[in-house]
Scaffold this motif. Structure first.
Motif, PDB file in Angstrom:
ATOM      1  N   PHE A  32      50.063  45.495  43.541  1.00 12.55           N
ATOM      2  CA  PHE A  32      48.807  46.128  43.942  1.00 12.55           C
ATOM      3  C   PHE A  32      47.939  45.137  44.709  1.00 12.55           C
ATOM      4  CE2 PHE A  32      44.450  47.510  43.571  1.00 12.55           C
ATOM      5  CZ  PHE A  32      44.512  48.889  43.691  1.00 12.55           C
ATOM      6  N   LEU A  33      47.906  43.894  44.251  1.00 13.43           N
ATOM      7  CA  LEU A  33      47.076  42.885  44.911  1.00 13.43           C
ATOM      8  C   LEU A  33      47.569  42.615  46.334  1.00 13.43           C
ATOM      9  CD1 LEU A  33      44.784  40.830  44.791  1.00 13.43           C
ATOM     10  CD2 LEU A  33      46.410  39.195  43.815  1.00 13.43           C
ATOM     11  N   VAL A  34      48.880  42.490  46.510  1.00 11.71           N
ATOM     12  CA  VAL A  34      49.411  42.227  47.850  1.00 11.71           C
ATOM     13  C   VAL A  34      49.102  43.398  48.782  1.00 11.71           C
ATOM     14  CG1 VAL A  34      51.504  41.854  49.210  1.00 11.71           C
ATOM     15  CG2 VAL A  34      51.217  40.695  47.018  1.00 11.71           C
ATOM     16  N   ALA A  35      49.302  44.631  48.300  1.00 19.99           N
ATOM     17  CA  ALA A  35      48.991  45.797  49.118  1.00 19.99           C
ATOM     18  C   ALA A  35      47.506  45.847  49.443  1.00 19.99           C
ATOM     19  CB  ALA A  35      49.422  47.071  48.391  1.00 19.99           C
ATOM     20  N   THR A  40      37.867  46.437  43.086  1.00 22.81           N
ATOM     21  CA  THR A  40      38.786  47.375  42.443  1.00 22.81           C
ATOM     22  C   THR A  40      39.853  46.636  41.646  1.00 22.81           C
ATOM     23  OG1 THR A  40      38.447  48.991  44.208  1.00 22.81           O
ATOM     24  CG2 THR A  40      40.391  49.280  42.839  1.00 22.81           C
ATOM     25  N   TYR A  41      40.421  45.596  42.227  1.00 26.26           N
ATOM     26  CA  TYR A  41      41.430  44.818  41.495  1.00 26.26           C
ATOM     27  C   TYR A  41      40.824  44.230  40.225  1.00 26.26           C
ATOM     28  CZ  TYR A  41      44.935  41.366  40.292  1.00 26.26           C
ATOM     29  OH  TYR A  41      45.870  40.646  39.613  1.00 26.26           O
ATOM     30  N   GLN A  42      39.606  43.714  40.331  1.00 25.60           N
ATOM     31  CA  GLN A  42      38.948  43.140  39.161  1.00 25.60           C
ATOM     32  C   GLN A  42      38.779  44.171  38.061  1.00 25.60           C
ATOM     33  OE1 GLN A  42      34.738  42.166  39.528  1.00 25.60           O
ATOM     34  NE2 GLN A  42      35.152  40.165  38.606  1.00 25.60           N
ATOM     35  N   ARG A  43      38.351  45.372  38.422  1.00 27.14           N
ATOM     36  CA  ARG A  43      38.107  46.416  37.424  1.00 27.14           C
ATOM     37  C   ARG A  43      39.407  46.923  36.800  1.00 27.14           C
ATOM     38  NH1 ARG A  43      34.406  50.897  40.061  1.00 27.14           N
ATOM     39  NH2 ARG A  43      34.404  51.631  37.900  1.00 27.14           N
ATOM     40  N   GLY A  99      42.249  44.743  32.455  1.00 23.07           N
ATOM     41  CA  GLY A  99      43.057  43.705  31.825  1.00 23.07           C
ATOM     42  C   GLY A  99      44.553  43.855  31.980  1.00 23.07           C
ATOM     43  N   LEU A 100      45.011  44.725  32.877  1.00 26.82           N
ATOM     44  CA  LEU A 100      46.436  45.026  32.943  1.00 26.82           C
ATOM     45  C   LEU A 100      47.293  43.895  33.507  1.00 26.82           C
ATOM     46  CD1 LEU A 100      46.589  48.793  33.987  1.00 26.82           C
ATOM     47  CD2 LEU A 100      47.497  47.744  31.918  1.00 26.82           C
TER      48      LEU A 100
END
Length: 524
Positions: free
Chosen positions: A385-388, A436-439, A373-374
């Motif tokens: 983080f998402l773009v990377a 990973t992004y979702q978690r 949830g960050l």
């Protein structure tokens, strides 16, 4: 004196060493300025590197430029010989771009405070000098010495500044690397004995094109390749990397995976292929199979990881599989893609490790299950983080896409089955990044994370340049392609494999270099 007549490469090697000595020598009263001194030195290094790039003739990128050759140990044929072609120049630039960002990112969570931070910063500068030198080395003995010397700062960066198992991970890294290096040393000596000898007997130019015995050439190739496969790393000699990444600081992992491991694939491209062309063609089918296994193995294990740093390490094993695949497909497009992949992977993985380091510093844990949830409380951190991550999965519009596309196109022209299987790795990459992004960032905010702070200004300055480069080279890769196009053609000429014009499949790698009677376009 013209710019290209200055010893720019020597300056690039010496400057970080001088900076490291200055940082180490700072008195106790001035240790608070250690980061400022280190970052300033690394920025000066970046300026000199830009000057070197400005003096480099892009139209002649297939030849080594900015050359310096001086006697070193004439009795054994060793010289201080440095120079860069287009590929080496890109990797030198990658090293000098990532180093100031790693120094800027270092804080109490990564390098410690006081004396520990001072030592950490100095070791990073020493490592930068070795990285530049190994990419510029044009003497096989000098390359080997630098190849081994890099182990020293990395060993201390992992063991002294890493996690609870940092020393164990450092020893494992050292054992793997030394084993490969010692085997390569035997081949280095054997190669020298086959060459012309003399005061410059180890120069790569003097050892290229030798008439080597078949068995001897294959054994020397295998020795070099094993050392480079460990460094890269490839399956099945990869096991040191996840442990090192899990226990090292984020900055150390950035340089280790983003730059240092490229010495392995760089060595395959610039030493294995030109020095042992017949053996390279002989081994290509097996190496292509190992590369495909690395692509799938790394991706599959990344999906199942619970530790964030180990996950990023396994994604890199998959990416290195793509790089090796493009090299041994023996097409100009594939080699160009691999050369670009080395640089673009350094940008995307460097960004991932650095952002992950900021994330871990806030939570005090690397377990993915401890987050969630960050994106609601740290939107900038989540966005970077998402773009990377999207760059790591080769999203069109980001720089890694161009590299992966060229590798797959080049491989398809030479070996359709390998390319088709490797494409599965692209699908798996989407899974390990998005899951990973979702978690980490979606869902309800955990109570203990509700007050998590977003990226600071300093941390934004660390990540922003990497994201900018990913976007710029994603839409406009021409400057990098111009630097790797000619070296790829030179490599194919040295290996004695005709290119695959117009996508025609000419499977010279699969049959060990023999023809069916049509030698058109062959350089052998």
């Amino acid at each position: 004196m013209r710019l290209d007549e200055l010893p720019l490469l020597t300056v690039l090697i010496v400057l970080p060493l001088v900076g490291a000595a200055v940082v180490w020598a700072l008195p106790r009263a001035a240790r608070a300025r250690a980061r400022t001194v280190a970052v300033t030195v690394s920025l000066l290094e970046l300026v000199v590197a830009v000057a070197a790039a400005g003096a480099f003739d892009t139209g002649d990128a297939g030849t080594h430029q900015l050359l310096e050759t001086h006697p070193w140990i004439p009795a054994i044929g060793a010289s201080y010989a440095v120079g860069v072609d287009g590929v080496a120049l890109l990797l030198v630039l990658l090293a000098v771009v990532l180093t100031p960002l790693v120094l800027l990112a270092a804080d109490r969570h990564q390098g410690g405070t006081g004396d520990r931070l001072q030592h950490y910063l100095a070791l990073v500068l020493v490592l930068e000098a070795f990285m530049v030198a190994v990419f510029a080395a044009r003497d096989v003995f000098l390359f080997y010495v630098l190849f081994e010397a890099m182990l020293v700062p990395v060993y201390f960066l992992i063991g002294a500044f890493g996690g609870p198992l940092g020393r164990w991970a450092a020893v494992k890294f050292l054992v793997f690397s030394l084993a490969g290096g010692l085997i390569m040393l035997v081949a280095v000596i054997a190669l020298y004995l086959q060459g012309p000898g003399g005061p410059q007997g180890f120069l790569t130019d003097n050892l290229t094109g030798l008439d080597l015995p078949v068995v001897g050439e294959r054994l020397m190739f295998l020795a070099f390749f094993l050392a480079f496969a460990i460094k890269a790393p490839m399956w099945p000699v990869h096991t040191w990397l996840p442990d090192a990444a899990q226990n090292a600081t984020a900055g150390t992992s950035t340089l280790l995976v983003g730059v240092l491991d490229k010495v392995g694939t760089f060595g395959m491209l610039t030493l294995c292929l030109p020095l042992f062309p017949d053996a390279s063609r002989w081994a290509a089918p097996v190496i292509i199979a190992l590369a495909v296994v690395s692509v799938l193995y790394g991706a599959l294990l990344a999906i199942g990881q619970q530790d964030l740093m180990r996950l990023i390490a396994y994604t890199s094993i998959s990416h290195f599989g793509f790089i090796v695949l493009g090299i041994f497909a023996f097409t100009s497009v594939g080699v160009q893609g691999s050369a670009l992949y080395m640089v673009n992977h350094g940008l995307s993985t460097g960004a991932l490790f650095l952002v992950a380091g900021f994330l871990v510093a806030r939570r005090g844990s690397q377990r993915i299950a401890d987050f969630g949830g960050l994106q609601k409380v740290t939107p900038v951190l989540a966005g970077t983080f998402l773009v990377a991550g999207l760059s790591a999965l080769s999203l069109p519009g980001l720089s890694t896409f161009v590299s992966e596309f060229l590798v797959l196109v080049g491989t398809f022209a030479r070996s359709r089955p390998a390319a088709v299987v490797a494409v599965v790795g692209v699908v798996l990459a989407a899974l390990y990044v998005l899951i990973t992004y979702q978690r980490l960032f979606t869902g309800p905010v955990r109570d203990e994370l509700a007050t998590t702070r977003d990226l600071s200004v300093r941390e934004v300055w660390v990540v922003a340049p990497l994201i900018a480069l990913m976007v710029v080279f994603g839409f406009y890769p021409a400057p990098m392609i111009d630097l790797v196009r000619e070296p790829s053609l030179v490599t194919l000429d040295q290996v004695g494999v005709p290119d695959v014009p117009g996508g025609t499949v000419v499977d010279r790698a699969a049959d060990g270099g023999t023809d069916d009677g049509d030698d058109e376009g062959s350089t052998r």
